[in-house]
Structures are given as structure tokens and as C-alpha cells.
Design an enzyme around this catalytic site. Structure first.
Site, mmCIF file in Angstrom:
data_model
loop_
_atom_site.group_PDB
_atom_site.id
_atom_site.type_symbol
_atom_site.label_atom_id
_atom_site.label_comp_id
_atom_site.label_asym_id
_atom_site.label_seq_id
_atom_site.Cartn_x
_atom_site.Cartn_y
_atom_site.Cartn_z
ATOM 1 N N CYS A 211 0.824 -1.205 0.000
ATOM 2 C CA CYS A 211 0.000 0.000 0.000
ATOM 3 C C CYS A 211 0.868 1.270 0.000
ATOM 4 O O CYS A 211 1.487 1.591 -0.996
ATOM 5 C CB CYS A 211 -0.981 -0.042 1.168
ATOM 6 S SG CYS A 211 -2.431 1.023 0.947
ATOM 7 N N HIS B 219 -3.806 -6.348 1.643
ATOM 8 C CA HIS B 219 -3.720 -6.550 3.078
ATOM 9 C C HIS B 219 -4.293 -7.931 3.389
ATOM 10 O O HIS B 219 -4.627 -8.705 2.501
ATOM 11 C CB HIS B 219 -4.526 -5.476 3.814
ATOM 12 C CG HIS B 219 -4.089 -4.082 3.511
ATOM 13 N ND1 HIS B 219 -2.909 -3.536 3.981
ATOM 14 C CD2 HIS B 219 -4.678 -3.107 2.757
ATOM 15 C CE1 HIS B 219 -2.802 -2.290 3.558
ATOM 16 N NE2 HIS B 219 -3.851 -2.005 2.811
#
Length: 221
Positions: free
Chosen positions: A94, A192
């Protein structure tokens, strides 16, 4: 047992959605293979030479934390760039993935200068939040994970290859149908969950880390 050194860049600031789980999974599988692990939090004002480590992890953070990190991480640009070009293993999730590019524009319109190591950029679009389960294919097999980001990442050169091809979910952006990047032994991803709950990817990454350790650090002794 031999000890593999892991650099966790800004662990105290860049750990959104439990990205530290990726590091814990790496340590678990390394132990299964007969290796101890030493994880070092490289945070604000710390000295850092990427080549002192066998693996580098860079997680994600919110806008505020990323703005703070952006002011500090530039000190490490050259050593990270050299490490990547030397084909050493690195995983960026990310915000850490976004930092490899030239810049990102925040939801407030601020342009944050990133490391400008790889030709990509990110633009935040608060009207198009990309959230939900993801499913995509990689060279290591299929991956199932979770994404939650407003940043849309775009490649600025054909030299970059995606980490995965989307089956469901958004990935880098709603248009391109790809997830993350893979450049040499560096992986960037929006996944994630953590990403490395996908054992196929975790085992492949552990193989790379061990090969790097045996090729470089053991050779120096």
C-alpha cells in the site's frame, strides 16, 4: 541457527491493517527452514544501509503518517534504489508501494514527493474508494486478499510488470485490471489481510530471502 536480518521501514508509523503480519509470517517460515530472524524497526532519524539486511519490508499508513515518513525517507533513497537494482528481496504494501514511485497526490490535493525509484505515480480519489476482497493470479499462483485504498496507482513505463492480473477487485486502479508490481525481486501490492497468508507467495518470498542470504551475507564471512 543462522540469523536473517529484516529491515521493517517505519514499523511504528506504517502498519495499517496489520501489515506487520507479513513480517511475522516470513519469520515463521524462516524458522521452519532453520533460520532465526532479527527484525529491526528503521524509523525516523535512524541510520540505514539497505545492504546490511537480507529482506526489506515497507508497510502502509494513513495520509498523516505518510506525510511524516515522506519527509524522512528521502535520506534513504539511494541505498534503497541500489538494493532494488541489485536484485535483493523487498516487499512493499500500500503506502510503502506508493513510495517507490515519483509522487502521490493526497485526498486534500497536496503532492507528496516519493522516492522516484520506479516509474509510477499515485493519485488519491476520495470519490472512488477501492475496498473489498480481491482475487488475482500471479506467477506464484492465485492470491486472495483484501484492499482498502483511495490511491490509484499508474505505471509510467512499460518496463514495470504487474504483480498480478485481477480476477475480482480493483488492484492498482479501476481501469487497468492489474495488481501491484513486480520488478526484479521487489514486490509492491495493495493487498492486506495480510498478503502472505497466501502460503504460495510466502514460500516463494522465503526462498528468495534465503537465496539472497546464502549468496551475499554468507559469502562475506
Amino acid at each position: 541457527m543462522p540469523t536473517i536480518k529484516i529491515a521493517y521501514l517505519y514499523e511504528d508509523l506504517m502498519n495499517t491493517y496489520g501489515d506487520a503480519g507479513d513480517v511475522k509470517i516470513i519469520c515463521y517460515f524462516l524458522k521452519q527452514r532453520g533460520f532465526d530472524s532479527q527484525v529491526v524497526n528503521v524509523s525516523l532519524e535512524a541510520e540505514f544501509n539497505a545492504f546490511d539486511y537480507d529482506f526489506i519490508f515497507f508497510g502502509g499508513g494513513q495520509d498523516l503518517e505518510q506525510t511524516v515518513v515522506a519527509q524522512d525517507v528521502q535520506r534513504h533513497r539511494q541505498t534503497i534504489a541500489d538494493y532494488i537494482e541489485a536484485n535483493r528481496p523487498m516487499l512493499c504494501i500500500c503506502g510503502g508501494y506508493q513510495f517507490l514511485g515519483s509522487y502521490y497526490k493526497t485526498s486534500g490535493g497536496q503532492t507528496i514527493q516519493c522516492l522516484d525509484i520506479l516509474p509510477l505515480h499515485t493519485i488519491f480519489n476520495p470519490q472512488k474508494r477501492m475496498i473489498g476482497d480481491t482475487h488475482y493470479t500471479t506467477q506464484y499462483g492465485e492470491v486472495r486478499a483484501f484492499e482498502n485504498h483511495s490511491g490509484q496507482t499508474f505505471f509510467d513505463s512499460a518496463q514495470l510488470q504487474p504483480f498480478g492480473q485481477m480476477i475480482s477487485g480493483y488492484g492498482n486502479n479501476p481501469q487497468d485490471g492489474v495488481e501491484g508490481l513486480q520488478y526484479k525481486q521487489t514486490i509492491g501490492s495493495y493487498s492486506h489481510g495480510p498478503l502472505l497468508k497466501n502460503v504460495n507467495v510466502a514460500q516463494a518470498l522465503v526462498d528468495q530471502i534465503i537465496n539472497n542470504f546464502q549468496t551475499h551475507r554468507l559469502a562475506q564471512k
